[in-house]
Design a protein around this motif. Sequence first.
Motif, PDB file in Angstrom:
ATOM      1  N   THR A   3      41.926  43.475  33.427  1.00 57.27           N
ATOM      2  CA  THR A   3      40.815  43.438  34.597  1.00 57.27           C
ATOM      3  C   THR A   3      41.433  42.349  36.009  1.00 57.27           C
ATOM      4  O   THR A   3      41.710  41.393  35.503  1.00 57.27           O
ATOM      5  N   LYS A   5      40.788  40.209  38.760  1.00 57.38           N
ATOM      6  CA  LYS A   5      39.683  39.818  39.652  1.00 57.38           C
ATOM      7  C   LYS A   5      39.423  39.875  41.163  1.00 57.38           C
ATOM      8  O   LYS A   5      40.392  39.343  41.761  1.00 57.38           O
ATOM      9  N   SER A   6      38.448  39.933  41.734  1.00 57.62           N
ATOM     10  CA  SER A   6      38.075  39.908  42.855  1.00 57.62           C
ATOM     11  C   SER A   6      38.034  38.465  43.717  1.00 57.62           C
ATOM     12  O   SER A   6      37.781  37.679  42.730  1.00 57.62           O
ATOM     13  N   ASN A   7      38.027  38.249  44.788  1.00 56.41           N
ATOM     14  CA  ASN A   7      38.039  36.843  45.566  1.00 56.41           C
ATOM     15  C   ASN A   7      36.342  36.446  45.034  1.00 56.41           C
ATOM     16  O   ASN A   7      36.520  35.045  44.740  1.00 56.41           O
ATOM     17  N   HIS A   8      35.725  37.280  45.087  1.00 54.37           N
ATOM     18  CA  HIS A   8      34.183  36.706  44.684  1.00 54.37           C
ATOM     19  C   HIS A   8      34.078  36.436  43.262  1.00 54.37           C
ATOM     20  O   HIS A   8      33.607  35.423  42.866  1.00 54.37           O
ATOM     21  N   GLU A   9      35.050  37.038  42.385  1.00 55.11           N
ATOM     22  CA  GLU A   9      34.756  36.878  40.985  1.00 55.11           C
ATOM     23  C   GLU A   9      35.531  35.490  40.816  1.00 55.11           C
ATOM     24  O   GLU A   9      35.154  34.685  39.819  1.00 55.11           O
ATOM     25  N   GLY A 195      45.186  38.205  40.881  1.00 51.19           N
ATOM     26  CA  GLY A 195      43.802  38.371  40.459  1.00 51.19           C
ATOM     27  C   GLY A 195      43.854  38.346  38.819  1.00 51.19           C
ATOM     28  O   GLY A 195      42.814  38.564  38.160  1.00 51.19           O
TER      29      GLY A 195
END
Length: 253
Positions: A3, A5-9, A195
Amino acid sequence: MITLKSNHEIELMRRAGKITAAARALAREMVKPGVTTQEIDKAVYEFITSQGATPSFLHYNGFPASACISVNDEIIHGIPGKRVLQEGDIVSVDVGAYIGGFHGDCAGTYPCGQVSEEAMRLIRVTQQSFFEGLKFAREGYRLSDISHAVQKYAESNGCSVVREFVGHGIGRHMHEPPEVPNYGKPGHGPRLLRGMAIAVEPMVNQGGAGIIQMPDGWTVKTADGKLAAHYENTLVITDGEPEIMTDPTDSLV
């Protein structure tokens, strides 16, 4: 499945990583003659929970403590207890913290008082093997490029890398795909993408690579009784230099 990761994650992972690195730094400061491994574990637990986080390792697959503390010929997964640290020991501490839905994971090996020159060299080789691997933790390389760099550096310094245990992806779960071995030929495995979050963790033996699983079901020792060291940080692949979530300056000897 890996997976990304998004910037928020990634922002949430930074928070978990910061707490995890601070717990490692606390443990490092406690590695002194006369201190028990149980005392270090208790302090790690109290610190992580004081930050609103949960120790990732506590009860993980039944593990009974908040930190893995491995001494001398113990490679990983040592269970804290009444053992009193002695002058000349080397002590590996592996910690994780979970907060906001994400984990951080890091480890380091530290000298207890004055240690032998050989022991200190092992610690430094293990740490540097991580940073050799880190050079390849960039978009466009493949996962085994990291693995190969770790192995090449450790073995070129006369040490062995453990093969039965490996680094791993990390995020909402402590262990996620992909596995990150500390050995292998370059140019293999998944291509590194922005990410991807991974925990790179060289486990390096002073002697041979052989291991023994102890009867407690957790502690892993070197087969030849020689020293072992462990060094780990959580990092994320970016569009440039990799970002280390668990501040490595807290752990260098």
